[in-house]
Every structure is written in structure tokens, then in C-alpha cells.
Motif scaffolding. Structure first.
Motif, PDB file in Angstrom:
ATOM      1  N   GLU A 182      15.758 -18.078 -30.688  1.00 46.08           N
ATOM      2  CA  GLU A 182      14.707 -17.300 -31.354  1.00 46.08           C
ATOM      3  C   GLU A 182      14.656 -15.868 -30.855  1.00 46.08           C
TER       4      GLU A 182
ATOM      5  N   ILE B 286      11.626 -19.473 -23.844  1.00 44.80           N
ATOM      6  CA  ILE B 286      10.377 -20.044 -23.333  1.00 44.80           C
ATOM      7  C   ILE B 286       9.415 -18.914 -22.981  1.00 44.80           C
TER       8      ILE B 286
ATOM      9  N   ASP C 147      25.642 -17.122 -23.532  1.00 53.80           N
ATOM     10  CA  ASP C 147      26.505 -16.205 -22.792  1.00 53.80           C
ATOM     11  C   ASP C 147      27.305 -16.945 -21.723  1.00 53.80           C
TER      12      ASP C 147
ATOM     13  N   HIS D 196      11.201 -15.176 -21.943  1.00 52.27           N
ATOM     14  CA  HIS D 196      12.576 -14.836 -21.603  1.00 52.27           C
ATOM     15  C   HIS D 196      13.527 -15.194 -22.736  1.00 52.27           C
TER      16      HIS D 196
ATOM     17  N   ARG E 282      20.229 -12.862 -16.284  1.00 53.67           N
ATOM     18  CA  ARG E 282      20.158 -11.741 -17.197  1.00 53.67           C
ATOM     19  C   ARG E 282      21.418 -10.922 -17.013  1.00 53.67           C
ATOM     20  N   GLU E 283      21.775 -10.262 -18.067  1.00 52.38           N
ATOM     21  CA  GLU E 283      22.949  -9.422 -17.999  1.00 52.38           C
ATOM     22  C   GLU E 283      22.735  -8.321 -16.980  1.00 52.38           C
TER      23      GLU E 283
ATOM     24  N   PHE F 262      14.899 -29.160 -22.429  1.00 57.34           N
ATOM     25  CA  PHE F 262      15.997 -28.375 -21.887  1.00 57.34           C
ATOM     26  C   PHE F 262      16.490 -28.967 -20.578  1.00 57.34           C
TER      27      PHE F 262
ATOM     28  N   SER G 278      16.690 -15.589 -22.890  1.00 58.30           N
ATOM     29  CA  SER G 278      17.779 -16.541 -22.675  1.00 58.30           C
ATOM     30  C   SER G 278      17.303 -17.993 -22.722  1.00 58.30           C
ATOM     31  N   THR G 279      16.027 -18.228 -22.453  1.00 59.16           N
ATOM     32  CA  THR G 279      15.531 -19.609 -22.505  1.00 59.16           C
ATOM     33  C   THR G 279      14.734 -19.896 -23.769  1.00 59.16           C
TER      34      THR G 279
ATOM     35  N   ASP H 283      16.191  -8.308 -22.668  1.00 53.93           N
ATOM     36  CA  ASP H 283      16.677  -9.049 -21.501  1.00 53.93           C
ATOM     37  C   ASP H 283      17.937  -9.866 -21.758  1.00 53.93           C
ATOM     38  N   LEU H 284      18.668  -9.523 -22.788  1.00 54.75           N
ATOM     39  CA  LEU H 284      19.927 -10.230 -23.017  1.00 54.75           C
ATOM     40  C   LEU H 284      21.104  -9.277 -22.839  1.00 54.75           C
ATOM     41  N   ASN H 285      22.263  -9.860 -22.694  1.00 58.29           N
ATOM     42  CA  ASN H 285      23.494  -9.094 -22.586  1.00 58.29           C
ATOM     43  C   ASN H 285      23.694  -8.275 -23.864  1.00 58.29           C
TER      44      ASN H 285
ATOM     45  N   ARG I 171      16.430 -17.606 -16.694  1.00 59.72           N
ATOM     46  CA  ARG I 171      17.883 -17.598 -16.617  1.00 59.72           C
ATOM     47  C   ARG I 171      18.471 -16.264 -16.185  1.00 59.72           C
TER      48      ARG I 171
END
Lengths: 520, 325
Positions: A287, A264, B174, A259, B23-24, B13, A261-262, A306-308, B21
Motif C-alpha cells: 500500500e 503497518i 527489496d 512504515h 530502510r534504503e 506477517f 516497507s511493512t 522511506d523506501l529505496n 524494516r
């Protein structure tokens, strides 16, 4: 599947998973428990995060070892040593270390159980894995080094001609650079291997080795698990990865277990990429997306999965900041989801593709991007020189700056002004033909070449000229395009560019597109 | 030489390995479902487009019957194609089969928000929060409710939910940016700077550094901001955004002439970068801001209209609109 069958399958898979862990655990015991037992090399060594003065050498063992790297400018004289204290060790969840080493990926038990019920191999890192990440520093730019990795005094790999690397040229140095672009390769099937072999053969025939390897995502089908990474990426490309840094972009299949955002997941375990601007560019802090400099090229890798992707999102904000700082002659960006495609995916219909086109491309083109490399759509598509095509559906009118074929041996190379200049046009390449099944569903109006054949792309940048070729799995060069940047060129939008013929796809066969026996 | 860990482990973390987490535009839970449902629908070829995945799920549903997971997966595919209404239909059907299916609740909350159905969205979120156990689920649901409250112009409520979300979700750039922008709207300059400094420690990255400099200017810490701006300017190929920041700091320090010079230089650069065809909205907003700060109100308004015609997000034009007010 009825309930009884499902239960049987689940039980069988639970047994399979148990055997996997028992087997791995037994190996671990052998490695650690028995006197004189030796840790075995299970991944690598491979190269990561290169700069002009440094590089990471990464490898894994099954069981603990005493990691040592030896390197030098001659294969038979590795006179520099990097020992355990300078090497980061990461371990699988089951391993306890005195210094609380960071952990490799472990899938939550409930998800792992669901995988087992569906006859899927475990997604977690195999037990008793030790991953060593050693940063070799103080190197001379654009210089060849040889290396070997050891367990204490016992050599695990290297120390021969095949284990070498060349550091990147210093930023701004105009050394010629060659890189290989592969997408959607991770099947482990015959097509992937043929694509690899044909590219290697071409590189050898040219006597012009690779400086870098860019992977635009989907390197480990089906779910980007640790085991799939091993079988469909590291095992397949080992002879390249030990000499050449692979700079990755995450694909949707890696996204099943990793993912953005993490940071991981097995994808993030597999690679070491810059987060603090250590290879040039602005620190991304993640990363999932990053940039790096190589000579006169600034590369940007994005997470389209999977990111904005919106202009207010962190990734787009970082991209804008990074581009403001980029001082290079060439700007090359890569990610997974193509802004323009009518291959196995349709960029007029799918959200991620549309958003990369409408939100991200305007930022890149306003900063002078030259080449955009993507995959996801299982096809090879290459555009004319284009700019500003952000609408949905995509049209060519007024978006094409040069409708020739870009082939220096044909209608001629594309021309741009020297340096980085906004809105002078870029070439879009969809290189999703690295090994998964092929599919075409139409013709994207901005494309100049559409080729439904397995293959990969080799790009050379030498001074003011960028040249890209697509070599198919039989080793035949099926496309050649070039961009030459010199003097001042005033771009002109073409009202009626020449477009390719429309294409109507045949009826879809039951079960999918076909073309390879891999099933991907 | 000691080389530090290249990244924080899940434990560092402060997260479980199950940590995933927000997601958009959707839920990370839905992302996990993609993998799971892909496993379920094994007749789906691994690289099919959303249309083909939907076809395969349809076949599966026709053969074996619908499940909450399958319908939620189909909704995810519809969302990938922007078909939110169809997605809502599937998610409601999924909840009819399993009213406690949290992935469907999270996703439906988002879908209803995007469809403007705020009451229905709030209902989904409330139910989800009552059921959620994992931190990532709570983070997602609180963030959805924060956006709902923002849409209802309840900025204080939006901030509180955003703070909750961030507390479950450290390290997400974000989320840190969103928190900063909410604090800016509420005039919480000191808290904003503190949040950003914490976020910088958690995740680092140039974006948060820039946001921190903006926060310092907004909070009147002009001299300190200038110190951070100068090296950035020296290091930049395109300088417009930094010139505008420096001009704002200079204006704060009373250096009107210096600010004017910077703003004019910024506009000059932006004019060369803004395409006459499909311009980048962020550059339009920057030029509008420079014009507004120079007192060229009509030009600034014209840029604002252009940015809005290009469907610029409210956050992009917020500072420009603030100056014009």
C-alpha cells in the motif's frame, strides 16, 4: 528541562496516557458490557479504493457492532444490502475476536512510554476500536449511488442526499474528471480549515463536484498517530470524504509512526488502496505505492519517504513495469518530497528530494508523464513545461520546453502531442500550502509561479485539456495553467528560458517561518 | 461476497507490532528516532528542513548537553543532506556516550559502508548483532553485513547474510530482489526460483513476477517463461523490456530469427524513449542488452559506457556486462 522537571512531566504524561486508556476502556465497556449499549460511530463513513464497478465504504465504531451497508441509486431507496459476512473487520489490539480479526496499529510499549515522557498523546489506535471495510461491488460505471451504514437495524450514518458517491468512469471513457490536490494540511488549525472552505466554495460555485481527492502527504501532524489522523484529517474533511475518495501518498510526518516497507501504522489503517492492480495498473504488492485508472487518466502514487528510491529498488522497478502497461491519455504522478523546490525545503540539498529527481523522474518522463504533484515544502510552486532537469543544482537552461505562463487566458496553454509521449514535458506542482506554516528560501529556476499563500489545487481533465488552478484560503484564484494535447508537437529545448527574479529570504525569525498559528 | 483482509496484519506477517524494516541507505531505527527526536526537540517546528532541525538540535545540545539519541538524530539529518562524514562524526560521538546504542551502531555501519570504511563498518555490525534483540534490528544488521561482504566480493557470505536478513524480514520486496540477484550471481537458479516463489506468496507484486520470469530464463526454463511473457507483451504499451525477455527465451529455444526480430523492435522503441539529454539509465541498459544479444558489440559497449557515465548501479548493467563477457 532539569531531571526533576523531566520526571514530573513523565509522571504527568503517564497519568494522561492511563486516563486516555481508562476512558476509552470505560466507553468500550459501556458499548459492549451494558445491556442495550450501543456502539458509537467514531470515524467516517468515508470512501476508499474506487473503481468503475466498486468502492470501499469504511467506518469505525467504539465497541462492537453488526456492520451493514445499504446502498442504491436513490437516497430514499437503498435497496442493496451488504452484511457482516462481506465486510472486513479490523480491531484495536485489546479486542479479541473469535475469527482473529486483523489488528489496527499499536505502538510498541517502550515507544509509547517515551511519547508519554514527552507529553505526547498515545500513538496507538484507541482501545475498543472496530474498523469496518466494506467493498461494494457490481456497480455501474460513472453512476451516482447513495448509502448508509448500520449497526444491525440501527442506522449509524447516511441514507440522505449528503451520503453519496459516483463510481469512476470506465477505463478509456473520456468523461471529464475533477480532482482536488492538498498537501501538508494536517494541523487542524484555522489555515487548514480556510483552505478547505475556499476549495469547497469554489467547487460549489462552479457546480462541478469533485471526482477525487489526492493528498500528497503530511495529512496528520505531528507524528501521523491514529488520534492525529482523526483530528486533523477525518474530522476536518468529513463532508468531503463521505462523497469523494481520497487517494493518499505518505508524508514524512505519517512516517513517524507508519512504515512503507511493512505497511503497518496509522497511515495504512486510515486508507484502503490497491495492491493487486485492482484499480488498473501493475500490482505493487504494497500500500506504500500504487496506481489506478480513472477514465483516460493513469494515476501513480509513490512513497518518497522511506523506501529505496534507486532504479534498482523495488519501487522504481515497479514504476517502470507499471508505466509500460499504462494505456491512457494522461499520466499524473504524486508523492510527498518535491523534485524541485525552494520553499521550506531545498531540492538542491536534501537527499529524498534529490533522489526523487535523479532516479524517479527519468523513468516517469521517459513514459510521458504530464503532471507531477508533490508537497513537503510549505509553499505553492508551479513550473513551466519542462523535461530532463535531473542535475543538482537544478538549472533551467535546456530543460524548459515552453517558458510561457501556461495560462490559456494569458500567454497560452502548454502544448503536447496527443496521447502519452516520452519527453514532451511535464508541469511540476508543489502544493505544500495546505495548512502548515509558509516559508520561502529562494527561487527554483524552473518555476513559473511561486506563491507564499495557503491554498490548494483543483485540476480538471476534459478530453485533450488539463487545467489546474490554485485557490488560496481567501478563495481567490492565484494561478491557472493548462496543458492541451492534440496533433503532433515537436518539443524544443529553450537555451535561455525566462526565469523568475531571484529571491533572498529575510533573516529567519527565532522558532521558525511563521505565517500561521498552528506551529507547523 | 466475502472480502478478504486488505492487508496482512502484523501477526500474519509473523512480526511483532514493533516490526519495522530496513530502510534504503540507512536504518529504520533511525526513522523511529526521527519521531522520537522530533518529540525531544520541541523547539523544532514540525516541518523544518534538515538544516533547521540541525540548528535546533545544536541549540538543544548547547543548552542541555549531548545525548546518544540527539546525536544520532543529527546524524540522520546530515545523511539526508548527503553529508556522510559529518554523520559519522556524530555517530561516533553518540557511541562514545553510549557504546551500546544500537540505532547508532546500525546507522554507523551504513555510513562507514558508504564511506568505504569496511573494517569499521564490520566492527559496528558485529557489535550490533551481539546486542540486537529485535528481529528488525537483526534484519537490518545482517543486510548491512551482506552488502559489506558483497563489496568485499565475498558473494557466498553476502548470500548467507541476506538469507538471514530475509528470514527476519519476510515480505520486503527489496530484500527479496537482492536475494534473487545474489543467487543469480552465484548460479543458484533453482534456489532463486524457489525464493522468488516464496516471496511472491509473502508480498505479491508485479516486480517479483518479472524477476521470477528473468530467473526462469536464466535457469533455462525457456518455454515456461515464454508462456508468462506472451500475455504481458499483449498488455503493454511500451514493449521493449518484454521483447528483450522474449528474445532471450527464443534464443534459448533456438529461434534465432524470432529473437532477432524482437530485439530490433525493442531497440526501435527504446530509441524513441531515450532522451538525448539525461537519458534514463535503465533504458540505456536495456538497449545495450538488446544490442549485445544481437551481436552489435560496439553499440552495446557504447551503451554500457553511457550507462556508467550516468552512474548506473552495478545491478542495472549486470546482465549487459554478463553478455559482453
Amino acid at each position: 528541562m532539569n531531571r526533576v522537571n523531566r520526571s514530573c512531566a513523565a509522571a504527568a504524561c503517564a497519568v494522561f496516557a492511563a486516563l486516555f486508556f481508562i476512558s476509552a476502556g470505560a466507553k468500550a465497556l459501556a458499548a459492549d458490557g451494558a445491556p442495550g449499549a450501543e456502539a458509537a460511530l467514531t470515524r467516517g463513513p468515508f470512501l476508499q479504493l474506487a473503481t468503475p464497478e466498486s468502492i470501499f465504504i469504511v467506518w469505525r465504531t467504539d465497541g462492537a457492532s453488526k456492520p451493514v451497508v445499504r446502498y442504491g441509486e436513490k437516497a430514499d431507496k437503498l435497496d442493496h444490502v451488504l452484511e457482516a459476512s462481506g465486510i472486513t473487520t479490523r480491531v484495536s489490539e485489546d479486542v479479541q475476536t473469535a475469527d482473529s480479526s486483523p489488528k489496527l496499529y499499536k505502538m510498541p510499549d517502550e515507544l509509547e512510554q517515551k511519547r508519554a515522557e514527552r507529553k505526547r498523546a498515545p500513538a496507538s489506535t484507541p482501545p475498543h476500536s472496530y474498523q469496518y471495510e466494506s467493498k461494494v461491488s457490481g456497480l455501474i460505471p460513472y453512476t451516482t449511488y447513495y448509502y448508509a451504514v448500520y449497526d444491525g437495524g440501527r442506522k449509524l450514518a447516511g441514507g440522505e442526499e449528503a451520503f453519496h458517491f459516483r463510481t469512476l468512469p470506465a477505463k478509456g471513457d473520456s468523461k471529464p474528471l475533477r480532482f482536488w490536490v492538498v498537501g501538508d494540511s494536517g494541523t487542524g488549525g484555522p489555515a487548514q480549515k480556510s483552505v478547505r472552505d475556499s476549495a469547497i466554495a469554489r467547487v460549489e460555485a462552479d457546480k462541478h463536484p469533485l471526482d477525487m481527492y489526492l493528498h500528497v502527504g503530511d495529512m496528520a501532524y505531528t507524528d501521523g498517530t491514529d488520534t492525529e489522523f482523526q483530528k486533523t484529517f477525518f474530522d476536518i474533511y468529513q463532508s468531503t470524504l463521505r462523497n469523494t475518495v481520497c487517494w493518499p501518498a505518505i508524508g514524512n510526518h505519517e512516517g513517524a509512526t507508519s512504515h512503507g516497507s511493512t505497511g503497518i501504522g496509522p497511515y495504512f489503517d486510515a486508507y484502503v488502496v490497491p495492491t493487486k492492480g485492482e484499480a488498473g495498473g501493475v500490482a505493487s504488492g504494497t500500500e506504500a505505492y500504487y496506481s489506478f485508472d480513472a477514465g483516460k487518466i493513469h494515476f501513480i502514487a509513490l512513497d518518497s519517504h522511506d523506501l529505496n528510491r534507486k532504479p534498482t529498488g523495488a519501487m522504481a522497478q515497479w514504476l517502470k513495469a507499471d508505466l509500460e502497461k499504462a494505456k491512457a491519455d494522461w499520466l499524473i504522478a504524486f508523492w510527498h518530497h518535491p523534485p524541485y523546490s525552494k520553499g521550506s525545503h531545498d531540492s538542491d540539498k536534501e537527499g529524498q528530494l534529490i533522489e526523487m529527481r535523479t532516479h524517479i523522474l527519468p523513468i516517469l518522463e521517459a513514459a510521458g508523464v504530464d503532471l507531477v504533484l508533490t508537497g513537503h515544502s510549505h509553499i505553492y510552486e508551479r513550473s513551466m513545461l519542462m523535461d530532463g532537469a535531473y542535475e543538482t543544482p537544478t538549472v533551467a537552461k535546456d530543460k524548459i520546453l515552453d517558458d510561457r505562463d501556461g495560462d490559456p487566458t494569458g500567454e497560452g496553454a502548454y502544448r503536447k502531442s496527443a496521447g502519452l509521449n516520452p519527453h514532451e514535458g511535464d508541469v511540476q506542482v508543489v502544493a505544500g500550502n495546505g495548512g502548515g506554516s509558509m516559508n520561502r528560501r529562494g527561487t527554483m529556476p524552473v518555476m513559473k509561479k511561486v506563491i507564499v499563500e495557503f491554498g490548494s489545487v483543483i485540476v480538471d481533465v476534459d478530453g485533450n485539456t488539463l487545467k489546474g488552478i490554485m485557490v488560496n484560503k481567501e478563495g481567490v484564484q492565484r494561478d491557472l495553467f493548462s496543458i492541451v494535447k492534440e496533433g503532433k508537437v515537436t518539443p524544443k529545448r529553450m537555451e535561455n528560458p525566462r526565469e523568475l527574479e531571484p529571491f533572498t529570504p529575510p533573516a529567519r525569525p527565532a522558532g521558525g517561518g511563521g505565517g500561521d498559528d498552528s506551529g507547523f | 461476497m466475502i472480502v478478504g483482509s486488505k492487508r496482512l496484519s502484523a501477526d500474519e506477517f509473523g512480526l511483532s507490532h514493533a516490526k519495522v524494516r530496513r530502510r534504503e541507505g540507512g536504518t529504520i531505527i533511525a526513522a523511529v528516532l526521527i519521531g522520537l527526536a522530533a518529540c525531544m526537540a520541541r523547539n523544532v517546528r514540525a516541518h523544518d528542513s534538515p538544516i533547521h532541525v540541525i540548528e535546533a538540535i545544536n541549540e538543544r545540545v548547547a543548552k542541555e548537553g549531548a545525548t546518544a539519541a540527539l546525536l544520532t538524530q543529527r546524524a540522520t539529518e546530515y545523511r539526508a543532506m548527503g553529508e556522510e562524514t559529518q554523520a559519522a562524526k556524530d555517530l561516533n560521538a553518540a557511541l562514545a556516550l553510549d557504546s551500546n546504542f544500537i540505532p547508532a551502531l546500525c546507522s554507523l555501519g551504513r555510513v562507514n559502508l558508504s564511506l568505504g570504511k569496511r573494517d569499521e563498518a564490520a566492527e559496528c555490525v558485529a557489535k550490533g548483532l551481539a546486542l540486537a534483540k529485535a528481529d528488525y534490528q537483526k534484519a537490518e544488521l545482517y543486510m548491512t553485513r551482506s552488502e559489506l561482504r558483497e563489496a568485499a566480493r565475498d558473494m557466498q557470505g553476502a548470500l548467507e547474510d541476506c538469507l538471514h536478513s530475509v528470514s527476519f524480514d519476510r515480505g520486503d520486496v527489496d530484500a527479496a530482489l537482492r536475494l534473487s540477484r545474489l543467487q543469480a550471481r552465484l548460479g543458484l537458479g533453482k534456489e532463486r526460483i524457489e525464493s522468488l516463489e516464496r516471496a511472491l506468496v509473502d508480498s505479491g507484486g508485479g516486480v517479483l513476477e518479472i524477476e521470477l520470469i528473468e530467473a526462469m530464463i536464466d535457469a533455462g526454463r525457456f518455454a515456461a517463461a515464454l508462456e508468462k511473457i506472451e500475455p504481458q507483451l499483449r498488455d503493454s504499451r511500451f514493449q521493449a523490456s518484454w521483447l528483450i525477455r522474449r528474445a532471450r527465451a527464443k534464443q534459448g529455444l533456438g529461434d534465432k530469427e524470432g529473437a532477432t526480430h524482437d530485439l530490433q523492435a525493442a531497440i526501435q522503441e527504446l530509441d524513441t524513449r531515450i532522451s538525448t539529454l539525461n537519458p534514463d539509465v535503465t533504458l540505456i541498459a536495456d538497449r545495450g542488452l538488446a544490442n549485445a544479444l544481437l551481436g552489435n558489440i560496439e553499440k552495446a559497449k557504447s551503451d554500457l559506457v553511457l550507462a556508467k557515465s550516468l552512474r548506473a548501479d552495478g545491478w542495472v548493467t549486470e546482465r549487459l556486462e554478463g553478455v559482453l563477457r
